[in-house]
Design a protein around this motif. Sequence first.
Motif, short mmCIF file in Angstrom:
data_model
loop_
_atom_site.label_atom_id
_atom_site.label_comp_id
_atom_site.label_asym_id
_atom_site.label_seq_id
_atom_site.Cartn_x
_atom_site.Cartn_y
_atom_site.Cartn_z
N UNK A 18 1.00 -1.24 -0.08
CA UNK A 18 -0.03 -0.06 0.27
C UNK A 18 0.85 1.21 -0.13
N UNK A 19 2.03 1.13 0.54
CA UNK A 19 3.07 2.27 0.69
C UNK A 19 4.03 2.34 -0.47
N UNK A 20 3.95 1.41 -1.55
CA UNK A 20 4.47 1.48 -2.85
C UNK A 20 6.02 0.91 -2.58
N UNK A 21 6.24 0.09 -1.61
CA UNK A 21 7.42 -0.70 -1.21
C UNK A 21 7.45 -2.14 -1.58
N UNK A 22 8.16 -2.93 -1.11
CA UNK A 22 8.39 -4.08 -1.46
C UNK A 22 9.33 -4.88 -0.20
N UNK A 23 9.17 -6.18 -0.07
CA UNK A 23 9.93 -7.03 1.16
C UNK A 23 10.63 -8.29 0.66
N UNK B 242 19.09 -21.37 10.49
CA UNK B 242 19.81 -20.42 10.36
C UNK B 242 19.26 -19.03 10.47
N UNK B 243 18.21 -18.94 11.10
CA UNK B 243 17.62 -17.73 11.39
C UNK B 243 16.67 -17.09 10.20
N UNK B 244 16.42 -16.02 10.25
CA UNK B 244 15.54 -15.07 9.18
C UNK B 244 15.73 -13.82 9.24
N UNK B 245 15.85 -13.27 7.87
CA UNK B 245 15.87 -11.62 7.91
C UNK B 245 14.85 -11.26 6.91
N UNK B 246 13.90 -10.21 7.50
CA UNK B 246 13.13 -9.55 6.48
C UNK B 246 13.73 -8.08 6.26
N UNK B 247 13.69 -7.92 4.98
CA UNK B 247 14.24 -6.37 4.52
C UNK B 247 13.10 -5.68 3.83
N UNK B 248 12.83 -4.72 4.38
CA UNK B 248 11.62 -3.86 3.83
C UNK B 248 11.95 -2.54 3.10
N UNK B 249 11.81 -2.38 1.91
CA UNK B 249 12.09 -1.13 1.29
C UNK B 249 10.90 -0.31 1.20
N UNK B 250 11.19 0.97 1.80
CA UNK B 250 10.27 2.02 1.70
C UNK B 250 10.70 3.14 0.73
N UNK B 251 9.73 3.62 0.08
CA UNK B 251 10.55 4.67 -0.96
C UNK B 251 10.77 6.03 -0.02
N UNK B 252 12.17 6.57 -0.72
CA UNK B 252 12.44 7.69 -0.12
C UNK B 252 11.38 8.96 -0.30
N UNK B 253 11.04 9.60 0.72
CA UNK B 253 10.20 10.87 0.55
C UNK B 253 11.02 12.23 0.71
N UNK B 254 10.89 13.14 -0.18
CA UNK B 254 11.47 14.46 -0.57
C UNK B 254 11.16 15.53 0.39
#
Length: 772
Positions: A606-611, A619-631
Motif C-alpha cells: 500500500x505504501x509502494x514498497x517491497x519486501x 540459520x534464522x530469518x531476515x526480513x528486508x523492507x524497502x520503503x520509498x524515499x520521500x523528499x
Amino acid sequence: MDKSPAGIAIAGAPDGILRYVNDAALLIRGGTRETIVNGVGINKYVASWQLLDLEGNPLKTDEVPLSRAILYGETSSRDLIIRRTDNNDRIVQANAAPIKNQEGKIAAGIVVFNDITERKQYEEALASSEKEFRQLAEAMPQIVWITRPDGWNIYFNQQWVDYTGLTLEESYGHGWNIPFHPEDRQRAWDAWQNATQHNATYSLECRLRRADGAYRWWLIRGVPLRGEDGKILKWFGTCTDIDDIKQAEVALRESQSKLETALASMTDAVFISDAAGKFIELNDAFASFHRFESKEACLKNLDDYPDILEVFMDNGERAPLEMWAVPRALRGETATNAVYTLRRKDTGETWKASYSFAPIRNTQREIIGSVVVGRDITEIVKAEEERFKLENQLHQIQKIESIGQLAGGVAHDFNNMLNVILGYGNIILEKTRADDPLHECAQEIVDAGNRSATITRQLLAFARKQTIAPKVLDLNETIEKMLRMLRRLIGENIQLNWHPSSVWPVFIDPSQLDQILTNLCVNARDAIGDVGKIIIETETTTFDEIYCSQHPGSIPGEFALLSVSDNGIGMDAHTVSKIFEPFFTTKELSKGTGLGLATVYGIIKQNNGFINVYSEPGQGTTFKIYLPRHTKQITTGQKKEEDAIMHGRGEIILVVEDEASILKLASRILTSLGYVALTANSPQEAVKLAKENEKRIDLLITDVIMPEMNGRDLADVLLALHPNLKCLFMSGYTSTVIAEKGVLEEGTHFIQKPFSARDLGVKVTEVLKSQL
C-alpha cells in the motif's frame, strides 16, 4: 628356291607335269616329293592336290592359277584351299606366271604360294568381331563412332543419324563437327587435337544439336586402338546424353544455393551429418550457438567437441556421448524440443538449448545421416521462469483482491456490530465496580470484541483497504520511540539490538509502521522460542532498472531499508514461498491467525514498497523492507502520549448513521460528553433536520457508505446550509469516497469503526479544534 619360305612348284608345258616343288611346298601340301612329283599331267595335278575355292568347292583345271599360266600364259593370283590328307586344310595365296623360252613360247609355269591360313582365320575373326561390334553398337542407346588416327570419321551408329538428322555420308570425314554448338565447336576440336597429340583419352562435355534444332548436353569419350608398335590405328568412342544429369546438376546447385541461403538466414543452429556422424553441412548460427567466433573456428574444433563441451540432460544429469543429439538421431530416434544444458569447458559459459533431430534415410529406409536443429532457449527459459513468477504474483494479487473484497464486504457490517458490542461493553465497565461479577463479564465481552476488531484491521491492512493518514517520518526517530513497547512484547529472554544508520525520510502512517514491527518481532519471538536475539537495522539503498530486471518484485529508485533479523529456527524454501499468503501459519492451532505477515505485506504494498525474505532452516530469518524515499520535510509536532478529551459546552452535533444501534450508541456517548446530539438514520432525514434547525450545527458525524447518498455528498449538501460546518467521517472500511487507494485526502477527518467512547471523544475534540 629350296630355302624360300614360300611354296614353289614348277610344271612343264604344255603337259603340265610337275618338274619341281621345294620343301616349303611339301610342308604346306603335305606328303612326300615322290607322291607329289609323279609325272602326272595338269588335270591329274589339279585333282591330286584337291584344290578348292574358299567356299570349299573343287576348282576346275582352268580355275587354278598354275593351269592358266601353262594353258593360257596368264599371270594370275588367287586364294584357294589345299585339302591335305590329314584333313589339316591350308589356305594359300597362289601367284602363278608362265615361263617362256627364247622363242617366246610357254615352256613352263611357276606358282608361288604362301600359307595364309592363320591370316585368313584372323581376318574372319576380325570380320566376325566387327560384325558383332556393329550389331552391339547399333543396339546401344549411346552414339558410337570410329575414326582414323587423324580424326577422319569412318563409322557412326544409327543413334547418331536419329539424333542429329544427318546422313552417314554427311557425317563421315570431319562432318562430325557439324552438330556441335557454335560455342563448343572450337573447344571440341581443341580437345581432339590435344588427345591425338598426347595419345590421351578424349573426353568432353558439350552441346549437340538435335534434329529439331534443340541442343542437349553430351559426354563424348574416345579411346585409341593401338597396333603392336604402339601407334594409333583407330579411335573408338561414344556420346552419352547427359542433359538430364546436367539439368539435375543445375537444380542441385540451385537447391544447394537455396539451402545455403536458408541455413545462413536461420537463427537456429543446423548440423547435417553422414551416417558416421561426420560433418556434411552446418550454418553460421551453429557456430555462434556453440559460442565460437566464426564458422571456421567451429569447424576446426568439431572433432574435439567432447573435450570442449559438456552436455547435461534436462534432469541435470551429465549426458553421455551416446545421448547427444547426433548419436540419438543416427540410432533412428526423432525428437522435438529436447532440452539440454550446455557448458563450454574452456570458458565455463552455460546455456539452455532445445534440440530437434531426426535421421536421414534413403529410399530403402536405411539411415544415411542425421539433421539436428538447435535453439538457444536461455532467455526463453528465463522469460518462462519470470512468467511463472509473475503468474504467481498475479495469483497472489488476485487472492489479495478476493480477500480484500471479502474483507471490505464483511468489515462494514462486522465493524458496525463490533462498535455496538464494544461501546456498550465499555459503558457497562464504566458503570460497574471491579468486584461486580457483571464487570468481569463485560471485560470478557470487550476483550473478545477487541480481538475481533484486530482481526478485521489485519484483513483490511492485508487487502490494502485500511484507511490511513500517512506522514513524513524519520524512520530512526519513530522506531526509537517503539523500542520499549517492542521489548515488553518479546520478553526478557530475547535481546533486541537496534542498529540505526543515516536514513532517508519515508511517507507512511505511523500506526502502520507500528503494525509492521509488532508483527515481525512477534514472529521472530515465536521462531526463537526461548533465548535469542533480534536485530533491527536501517540504512539507505538504491536500485536501478538492470538490477530490478534480474530481481522480480524489486522496484527501481531510492529506498529506506528496514531490516529485522532473528537467530530462530529459520524456514525452508517451501515455507518462505507461502509466508505472505493469508491464513498460512506454521504455529499451533489457536496460536496464530496467519494474517500477521500478510498484514505486513499489504501495508508495504500500500505504501509502494517491497519486501524480501532470507531464511534457511537452523540459520534464522531476515526480513528486508524497502520503503520509498520521500523528499518533503519531516512532520513536526509529534502526537502527545495521551490525547485529552474536551467535554462539550452544548455544541450541536448532527450524527447520521443508517445502523440504528450505532446511531443510538454515538448519541449516548456524545450526550454524556456534554454535546447536543441530533440523530438521523438517513441522508434525507439529515438534510431535513439541517434545514429545520435554526441554530448553528457545529459538527457533522456521518457514516461514509449509506443508501441514497454517500457521506461525502451529504457533507457537501449540508455545507451549503451551514457554511461553518465541520465534518467527521466514520466507516468500517476504506472507500474512494473519502480516500484514494486508502489514503485520506488532506484535511479529511476520519474515525475507524469500531471505536470506543474515548476514541470518539478524542476525535470530536480534535475536529472541533481544527481550522476550516
